[in-house]
Design a protein around this motif. Sequence first.
Motif, mmCIF file in Angstrom:
data_model
loop_
_atom_site.group_PDB
_atom_site.id
_atom_site.type_symbol
_atom_site.label_atom_id
_atom_site.label_comp_id
_atom_site.label_asym_id
_atom_site.label_seq_id
_atom_site.Cartn_x
_atom_site.Cartn_y
_atom_site.Cartn_z
ATOM 1 N N ASN A 67 0.788 -1.235 0.000
ATOM 2 C CA ASN A 67 0.000 0.000 0.000
ATOM 3 C C ASN A 67 0.819 1.283 0.000
ATOM 4 O O ASN A 67 0.257 2.370 -0.141
ATOM 5 N N TRP A 68 2.123 1.169 0.186
ATOM 6 C CA TRP A 68 2.950 2.379 0.108
ATOM 7 C C TRP A 68 4.079 2.217 -0.907
ATOM 8 O O TRP A 68 4.142 2.924 -1.898
ATOM 9 N N ASN A 114 3.413 1.886 -4.631
ATOM 10 C CA ASN A 114 2.882 3.089 -5.272
ATOM 11 C C ASN A 114 3.939 4.163 -5.504
ATOM 12 O O ASN A 114 3.631 5.218 -6.063
#
Length: 252
Positions: free
Chosen positions: A215-216, A219
């Motif tokens: 999720n980090w 991206n």
Amino acid sequence: LIEADNATALKWYSKAADGGNGDAMRTIACAYEEGKLGLNKDESKACEWFNRLIGSGDTKAMSNLGYYYLEKKSDRVIEWFERAANYGEVSAIQGLAITYNSERYYMQDYSKALKYWQKLVDMKKGSWVMALSAIGHIYRDGDSTVKRDYNKALEYYKRALAEGDKEIVGCIEDVEERMRRKNDDNCFITTAVCETLSKPDDCYELKIFRDFRDNWLLNQKDGKFLIDEYYRIAPQIVDSIKKLPNSKEIFF
């Protein structure tokens, strides 16, 4: 002229409906439902006409009532869909699948959704290609009633693709990536450390690192490159450490 034509058409549909003609009843019901034939949209009147149809055993009318109650989020949605589905009404079977599949309709239950999507696939009727994709989503995500199964998800996604659903390509790539990560998780340095500490695969530390990765880091501009590099290097590091006599001390 159009208004006059609508009035004339409505007059004859009404006469036919009063004489028990089911097609005429359906036309009037749909006209109220969609605001056609010069009539204003009126869901309650549409419902009244669908009820008249149901009295004659019209399964499409039963299904239409199901969709009416579905939008109203009424508990009666299941009652009408099931009554129509028991007669083999395809639109009702699909309605049950949609009802149980989506959180929007407050009755989400993947096992029941799976049952009705599978019926459409087996019958090859209705939106059965969409059903293939929907089943893939269910197996990809899983819930308390259906265990997550990436292999089955991939199977149904590929079947949907073979039937012409080109938009499913992204889902196939996503599941293949998840499967790769799941397999690679066995070689992660963090996993090896947690195993040494007798922590389970779903422990807090691993969840945090996986959340950070998915999720980090993924991206970020170079995120995918860094993750791929880690997948390439991490297993070698773990294997090298495991060969050492003091490996547990190092991991600890």
